[in-house]
Scaffold this active site. Structure first.
Site, PDB file in Angstrom:
ATOM      1  CG  PHE A 128      -4.823   3.341  -8.009  1.00 21.10           C
ATOM      2  CD1 PHE A 128      -4.865   4.715  -8.141  1.00 21.10           C
ATOM      3  CD2 PHE A 128      -5.311   2.785  -6.826  1.00 21.10           C
ATOM      4  CE1 PHE A 128      -5.383   5.527  -7.137  1.00 21.10           C
ATOM      5  CE2 PHE A 128      -5.829   3.581  -5.810  1.00 21.10           C
ATOM      6  CZ  PHE A 128      -5.866   4.957  -5.967  1.00 21.10           C
ATOM      7  CG  ASP A 213      -1.421  -3.045  -4.840  1.00 23.74           C
ATOM      8  OD1 ASP A 213      -2.329  -3.546  -4.158  1.00 23.74           O
ATOM      9  OD2 ASP A 213      -1.307  -1.814  -5.013  1.00 23.74           O
ATOM     10  CE  LYS A 242      -9.968  -0.294  -3.300  1.00 25.11           C
ATOM     11  NZ  LYS A 242      -8.660   0.025  -3.859  1.00 25.11           N
TER      12      LYS A 242
HETATM   13  C1  LIG Z   1      -7.568   1.013  -3.683  1.00 22.59           C
HETATM   14  C2  LIG Z   1      -6.195   0.590  -3.983  1.00 22.59           C
HETATM   15  C3  LIG Z   1      -5.090   1.083  -3.267  1.00 22.59           C
HETATM   16  C4  LIG Z   1      -5.230   2.181  -2.230  1.00 22.59           C
HETATM   17  O1  LIG Z   1      -6.063   1.845  -1.197  1.00 22.59           O
HETATM   18  P1  LIG Z   1      -6.616   2.990  -0.206  1.00 22.59           P
HETATM   19  O2  LIG Z   1      -7.277   2.207   0.880  1.00 22.59           O
HETATM   20  O3  LIG Z   1      -7.548   3.829  -1.007  1.00 22.59           O
HETATM   21  O4  LIG Z   1      -5.455   3.765   0.267  1.00 22.59           O
HETATM   22  C5  LIG Z   1      -3.845   0.575  -3.555  1.00 22.59           C
HETATM   23  N1  LIG Z   1      -3.666  -0.361  -4.492  1.00 22.59           N
HETATM   24  C6  LIG Z   1      -4.700  -0.855  -5.217  1.00 22.59           C
HETATM   25  C7  LIG Z   1      -4.455  -1.912  -6.225  1.00 22.59           C
HETATM   26  C8  LIG Z   1      -5.991  -0.386  -4.995  1.00 22.59           C
HETATM   27  O5  LIG Z   1      -7.002  -0.844  -5.734  1.00 22.59           O
END
Ligand SMILES: *Cc1c(COP(=O)(O)O)cnc(C)c1O
Length: 386
Positions: A128, A213, A242
């Site tokens: 993700f 990420d 986040k």
């Molecule tokens: C939540 C998340 C994203 C996307 O973040 P948004 O602020 O919702 O665009 C990307 N990578 C990871 C690992 C995430 O947990």
């Protein structure tokens, strides 16, 4: 159709205010919030220092264009550089933007050194990286990409743990490997340290870039500032979001000098990214992350995980596995977790799902031991009656 589109399957529950680990619903009921906006509210709801920072900044200056210097942003960037592998930072507003920027930086780097064909990014299937077009195709999930074609090219995928496939995907057009150090939405799947090291070695050997990420697992969530610190490696590019905003939308891409040099004036930008209001909050988040906090996260984590393991032992037919690191915790059930999450909610504990039947538990980083006790008690109660 509602006035809000149905792209979320929302619970019939809303909140009027929050304090620390707790939320108060519109009907006046108190919930222990171990979702915290999905690892966003690092210091819980209505944190005093964050409130003060945003109030103070809001009276001075909210927003100016990135055409001008933004001292609050330089201050936050300095703090991030001091704490991490990074030499240079671009601020964004969200995680998806941060991962997109990471992809752009990787490609632009190879372009800038005269290798414009090196554009392909290798990712884990069903990972993700956000919901923008490039990010959904990077994630390689059928569910997320369905109906959003044409497919954005440039991404190759291997299954979690399939090193042989990974190695076979690296070719002369590869720019980078991009993975979550811990797969959040994917079910709190931790890439073991030896694998993170292997990824680093592979990237170094093949002269490609390592993008980790850390949008969900970064910013002290795992008990270290970044989850990859457990593997003692240095990535080239790291998108964050986040937790860094503590509830205010902030994203960023952290880079080494080597790749940052490719991002010359005009190559990337964002209207809102890094504005004074956001940066004031980000600074107040960073100021609260110190070694004491990390220690506390680790001791609370050990305590939480140990108690969850005890519950697993007691209810082996319900709980299959306990996963995670720090305060990024997953309870994997044998069966679908929907009903269990509902029961927890009825018992005033908020959690959130992840893939592979996992219930995600994301307390604020400054969670109190007695709040963990309460969560354990509620989870135990739900198991008993399940
Ligand atoms: C939540 C998340 C994203 C996307 O973040 P948004 O602020 O919702 O665009 C990307 N990578 C990871 C690992 C995430 O947990």
């Amino acid at each position: 159709m509602g006035v809000l589109a149905y792209n979320y399957k929302r619970k019939n529950l809303s909140f009027v205010r929050g304090k620390g680990s707790y939320l108060i619903s519109s009907s006046g009921e108190k919930y222990l919030d171990f979702v915290q906006g999905i690892a966003v509210n690092s210091f819980g709801h209505s944190n005093k220092k964050l409130n003060e920072a945003i109030l103070k900044q809001s009276k001075k200056l909210w927003h100016v264009s990135n055409a001008f210097k933004i001292p609050e942003g330089e201050k936050l960037a300095k703090k991030l550089v001091k704490r991490t592998f990074a030499d240079s930072i671009i601020f964004q507003n969200s995680g998806a933007e941060a991962t997109e920027a990471a992809i752009k930086v990787a490609r632009r780097y190879f372009y800038s050194i005269g290798k414009p064909n090196k554009t392909r990014i290798i990712c884990i299937k069903n990972s993700f990286h956000g919901r923008t077009l490039a990010a959904i195709y990077a994630s390689g999930s059928k569910k997320m990409t369905e109906g959003f074609g044409p497919k954005i090219p440039g991404f190759d995928h291997f299954e979690f743990g399939n090193h042989k496939k990974l190695k076979s995907l690296v070719n002369k057009n590869t720019a980078a490997i991009m993975v979550e150090t811990i797969m959040g939405e994917g079910g709190i799947k931790v890439i073991p340290s030896w694998c993170v090291k292997y990824l680093r070695d592979l990237c170094t050997k093949k002269k490609i870039l390592l993008i980790l990420d850390e949008v969900q697992c970064g910013i002290a969530r795992t008990g270290k500032f970044f989850a990859f610190e457990y593997a003692k490696v240095k990535p080239d590019i790291v998108p964050i979001a986040k937790g860094i905003g503590g509830g205010f939308p902030i994203g960023a891409v952290l880079m080494t000098n080597k790749v940052a040099k490719a991002m010359t004036p005009g190559t990337h930008g964002s209207t809102f990214g890094g504005n004074p209001l956001a940066m004031a909050v980000g600074n107040a988040v960073m100021d609260q992350i110190d070694n004491n906090l990390l220690k506390k996260i680790n001791s609370n984590s050990t305590y939480f995980l140990r108690n969850l393991e005890l519950l697993k032992k007691k209810y082996p037919k319900i709980i299959k596995n306990i996963r995670g690191k720090g305060l990024l915790i997953g309870i994997q059930l044998w069966d679908d977790q929907t009903k269990f999450i509902k029961k927890l909610m009825e018992n005033k504990l908020l959690t959130i799902r992840a893939a592979e039947n996992v219930i995600r538990i994301l307390p604020p980083l400054n969670v109190k031991k007695k709040e963990i006790d309460l969560a354990i008690e509620i989870i135990g109660r739900v198991c008993q009656k399940y």
